[in-house]
Design a protein around this motif. Structure first.
Motif, PDB file in Angstrom:
ATOM      1  N   UNK A  28       0.935  14.138  -2.949  1.00 49.61           N
ATOM      2  CA  UNK A  28      -0.012  13.592  -3.925  1.00 49.61           C
ATOM      3  C   UNK A  28       0.724  12.688  -4.912  1.00 49.61           C
ATOM      4  N   UNK A  29       1.858  13.173  -5.412  1.00 50.69           N
ATOM      5  CA  UNK A  29       2.674  12.392  -6.349  1.00 50.69           C
ATOM      6  C   UNK A  29       3.160  11.110  -5.690  1.00 50.69           C
ATOM      7  N   UNK A  30       3.669  11.219  -4.457  1.00 46.78           N
ATOM      8  CA  UNK A  30       4.201  10.057  -3.741  1.00 46.78           C
ATOM      9  C   UNK A  30       3.120   9.016  -3.492  1.00 46.78           C
ATOM     10  N   UNK A  31       1.943   9.466  -3.102  1.00 48.35           N
ATOM     11  CA  UNK A  31       0.862   8.537  -2.789  1.00 48.35           C
ATOM     12  C   UNK A  31       0.372   7.791  -4.023  1.00 48.35           C
ATOM     13  N   UNK A  32       0.366   8.461  -5.168  1.00 46.55           N
ATOM     14  CA  UNK A  32      -0.040   7.783  -6.398  1.00 46.55           C
ATOM     15  C   UNK A  32       0.966   6.696  -6.766  1.00 46.55           C
ATOM     16  N   UNK A  33       2.247   7.000  -6.643  1.00 44.25           N
ATOM     17  CA  UNK A  33       3.277   6.007  -6.919  1.00 44.25           C
ATOM     18  C   UNK A  33       3.198   4.843  -5.934  1.00 44.25           C
ATOM     19  N   UNK A  34       2.976   5.175  -4.676  1.00 43.26           N
ATOM     20  CA  UNK A  34       2.892   4.145  -3.644  1.00 43.26           C
ATOM     21  C   UNK A  34       1.676   3.249  -3.853  1.00 43.26           C
ATOM     22  N   UNK A  76       9.468   5.637   1.533  1.00 42.11           N
ATOM     23  CA  UNK A  76       8.387   4.806   2.070  1.00 42.11           C
ATOM     24  C   UNK A  76       8.530   3.362   1.605  1.00 42.11           C
ATOM     25  N   UNK A  77       8.896   3.172   0.339  1.00 40.98           N
ATOM     26  CA  UNK A  77       9.098   1.817  -0.174  1.00 40.98           C
ATOM     27  C   UNK A  77      10.209   1.122   0.603  1.00 40.98           C
ATOM     28  N   UNK A  78      11.286   1.849   0.874  1.00 38.79           N
ATOM     29  CA  UNK A  78      12.393   1.270   1.650  1.00 38.79           C
ATOM     30  C   UNK A  78      11.916   0.839   3.029  1.00 38.79           C
ATOM     31  N   UNK A  79      11.153   1.704   3.699  1.00 39.69           N
ATOM     32  CA  UNK A  79      10.649   1.371   5.027  1.00 39.69           C
ATOM     33  C   UNK A  79       9.700   0.184   4.987  1.00 39.69           C
ATOM     34  N   UNK A  80       8.824   0.140   3.987  1.00 37.79           N
ATOM     35  CA  UNK A  80       7.869  -0.958   3.867  1.00 37.79           C
ATOM     36  C   UNK A  80       8.586  -2.281   3.601  1.00 37.79           C
ATOM     37  N   UNK A  81       9.535  -2.257   2.673  1.00 36.71           N
ATOM     38  CA  UNK A  81      10.242  -3.484   2.309  1.00 36.71           C
ATOM     39  C   UNK A  81      11.083  -4.028   3.459  1.00 36.71           C
ATOM     40  N   UNK A  82      11.721  -3.143   4.192  1.00 41.52           N
ATOM     41  CA  UNK A  82      12.628  -3.597   5.253  1.00 41.52           C
ATOM     42  C   UNK A  82      11.907  -3.974   6.542  1.00 41.52           C
ATOM     43  N   UNK A  83      10.620  -3.698   6.636  1.00 39.56           N
ATOM     44  CA  UNK A  83       9.863  -4.104   7.831  1.00 39.56           C
ATOM     45  C   UNK A  83       8.865  -5.215   7.521  1.00 39.56           C
ATOM     46  N   UNK A  84       8.857  -5.716   6.283  1.00 35.70           N
ATOM     47  CA  UNK A  84       7.967  -6.817   5.919  1.00 35.70           C
ATOM     48  C   UNK A  84       8.410  -8.075   6.675  1.00 35.70           C
ATOM     49  N   UNK A  85       7.498  -8.733   7.392  1.00 33.93           N
ATOM     50  CA  UNK A  85       7.886  -9.850   8.266  1.00 33.93           C
ATOM     51  C   UNK A  85       8.291 -11.125   7.548  1.00 33.93           C
ATOM     52  N   UNK A  86       7.759 -11.351   6.337  1.00 33.46           N
ATOM     53  CA  UNK A  86       8.056 -12.573   5.590  1.00 33.46           C
ATOM     54  C   UNK A  86       8.249 -12.228   4.113  1.00 33.46           C
ATOM     55  N   UNK A  87       8.668 -13.220   3.321  1.00 29.97           N
ATOM     56  CA  UNK A  87       8.919 -12.972   1.905  1.00 29.97           C
ATOM     57  C   UNK A  87       7.829 -13.513   0.987  1.00 29.97           C
ATOM     58  N   UNK A  88       6.856 -14.248   1.545  1.00 28.54           N
ATOM     59  CA  UNK A  88       5.777 -14.783   0.724  1.00 28.54           C
ATOM     60  C   UNK A  88       4.681 -15.319   1.629  1.00 28.54           C
ATOM     61  N   UNK A 120      14.332  -4.856  -4.150  1.00 33.65           N
ATOM     62  CA  UNK A 120      13.535  -3.630  -4.154  1.00 33.65           C
ATOM     63  C   UNK A 120      13.981  -2.670  -3.060  1.00 33.65           C
ATOM     64  N   UNK A 121      14.271  -3.190  -1.888  1.00 32.32           N
ATOM     65  CA  UNK A 121      14.704  -2.336  -0.777  1.00 32.32           C
ATOM     66  C   UNK A 121      16.014  -1.633  -1.106  1.00 32.32           C
ATOM     67  N   UNK A 122      16.930  -2.334  -1.773  1.00 25.54           N
ATOM     68  CA  UNK A 122      18.216  -1.736  -2.134  1.00 25.54           C
ATOM     69  C   UNK A 122      18.030  -0.664  -3.203  1.00 25.54           C
ATOM     70  N   UNK A 123      17.161  -0.938  -4.181  1.00 25.86           N
ATOM     71  CA  UNK A 123      16.871   0.061  -5.205  1.00 25.86           C
ATOM     72  C   UNK A 123      16.283   1.315  -4.568  1.00 25.86           C
ATOM     73  N   UNK A 124      15.323   1.112  -3.658  1.00 29.10           N
ATOM     74  CA  UNK A 124      14.665   2.240  -2.999  1.00 29.10           C
ATOM     75  C   UNK A 124      15.669   3.064  -2.195  1.00 29.10           C
ATOM     76  N   UNK A 125      16.594   2.382  -1.544  1.00 26.73           N
ATOM     77  CA  UNK A 125      17.614   3.089  -0.761  1.00 26.73           C
ATOM     78  C   UNK A 125      18.515   3.926  -1.662  1.00 26.73           C
ATOM     79  N   UNK A 126      18.978   3.339  -2.760  1.00 28.83           N
ATOM     80  CA  UNK A 126      19.847   4.050  -3.691  1.00 28.83           C
ATOM     81  C   UNK A 126      19.140   5.279  -4.265  1.00 28.83           C
TER      82      UNK A 126
END
Length: 281
Positions: free
Chosen positions: A168-174, A79-91, A26-32
Motif C-alpha cells: 500500500x505504501x509503495x503503490x502510493x509513492x509510485x 520499481x522506479x529503478x525497473x521503470x526508469x531502466x526500461x523506458x524506451x526513450x527520454x522524451x 533517477x535510476x541511479x538514485x533508485x538503485x542506491x
C-alpha cells in the motif's frame, strides 16, 4: 538498540537527502536507495530474530508500522529503478505513453488486488481491533483464502499483512512518482530540460550565492514543511532563474570549510535588507 519508527524514518530521510544531493539520474538514485533499504531490512531482521519482542504491543507496532515503512520504500525504489531502466526513450509522445501505461497498470493492480479487500478497508479506517491477528507472528488463517504469496514469506519475520501494508505504501509513492512523470509542469527537471520556463527571469549573482540560498531554505524547512528534497528544491530554482547549477553537494561542502563567513551571501542579504528598511524611515 530498540528499533523505533522515528529512528527508521530519520535514517531513510537522511539517506534520501544524501543520495539526492549528488544530483544523479533517477535510476541511479533508485538503485542506491534499493541497496540501502535492502541492507537496512536485513539488519533489522537480524536484530528481531536475535532479540524478539518484549511484549505484544511492540510486536504489533513493528509489523504494522516499522517493517512496512522499510519494505514499502524498498519495493517502491526497486520499481522506479525497473521503470526508469526500461523506458524506451527520454522524451516525446512515446515517453509519456510509457509512463501513462505504467500508471494504468498500477491502477489496475490497486483495483484488482488491494482496494476491495477487507484488510485494506480495515487499514484505511485506522482500526486497531484486529491488530493482534493481522500483525503478530503465527496468526495466519489460511481459511481466509490469502494470496499465494503467503507461501513465499519468511514466517519468522512476517505476518503476511505487514507485506500488504508495505505494498500500500509503495503503490502510493509510485502513484505520485508516475503523476510527476506524466505531468511535466509538476516536474521541475522536465521543465528545465524542455526549456519552457520563463526566460525573462535570471539569476544575476554567483552560483555559490544561489546554492547558499537554496541550502538555507532547505535547512530551515521553509518549503513544504521540509518534506521536499534538496535536489528537487535546487531544480526549482534552476527552472525559476534559468541557471543550471553544477555539483551543489560539493559546492556546499566547500562553503562549510571556506575562510571568513560561511554564510557570506546570507550576511549580504541581511545587510541589504536592513539598509533598504532604513531608507523608508
Amino acid at each position: 538498540m530498540e528499533i523505533t519508527l522515528s529512528k527508521i524514518l530519520l535514517q531513510i530521510r537522511h539517506q534520501e537527502d544524501k543520495v539526492s544531493s549528488q544530483m544523479m539520474r533517477t535510476s541511479e538514485e533508485a538503485y542506491e536507495m534499493t541497496i540501502f533499504l535492502r541492507e537496512m531490512l536485513c539488519s533489522v531482521k537480524s536484530s528481531v530474530l536475535q532479540t524478539g519482542f518484549k511484549d505484544e504491543q511492540q510486536e504489533v507496532d513493528f509489523f504494522k508500522n516499522i517493517k512496512p515503512e522499510i519494505l514499502g520504500k524498498l519495493i517502491y525504489y526497486n520499481k522506479v529503478f525497473r521503470i526508469e531502466t526500461t523506458c524506451p526513450v527520454s522524451n516525446g509522445k512515446m515517453y509519456y505513453a510509457y509512463f501513462e501505461n505504467e500508471l494504468k497498470n498500477l491502477k489496475s493492480e490497486y483495483k484488482d488486488s488491494i482496494c476491495n479487500t477487507d484488510f485494506y478497508k480495515y487499514y484505511r479506517a485506522g482500526r486497531t481491533d484486529r491488530d493482534h491477528t493481522y500483525f503478530r507472528l503465527g496468526q495466519i488463517n489460511y481459511h481466509d483464502g490469502l494470496n499465494s504469496g503467503v507461501f513465499e514469506i519468511d514466517l519468522n519475520f512476517s505476518t503476511y499483512y505487514d507485506n500488504r501494508v508495505a505494498h500500500i505504501i509503495a503503490n502510493e509513492l509510485l502513484y505520485n512518482y508516475l503523476l510527476t512523470k506524466i505531468n511535466p509542469e509538476e516536474n521541475p527537471e522536465m521543465v528545465l530540460i524542455s526549456g519552457d520556463a520563463n526566460m525573462d527571469i535570471s539569476w544575476t549573482n554567483s552560483q555559490n550565492a544561489l546554492i547558499e540560498l537554496i541550502y538555507a531554505i532547505y535547512a530551515s524547512n521553509s518549503v513544504s514543511y521540509g518534506k521536499i528534497g534538496i535536489k528537487k528544491l535546487a531544480l526549482i530554482f534552476q527552472v525559476l532563474f534559468q541557471t543550471p547549477l553544477n555539483d551543489i553537494h560539493h559546492a556546499f561542502h566547500r562553503m562549510k570549510t571556506r575562510s571568513g563567513s560561511r554564510t557570506a551571501f546570507l550576511d549580504q542579504l541581511k545587510n541589504s535588507l536592513e539598509e533598504y528598511m532604513d531608507k523608508d524611515l
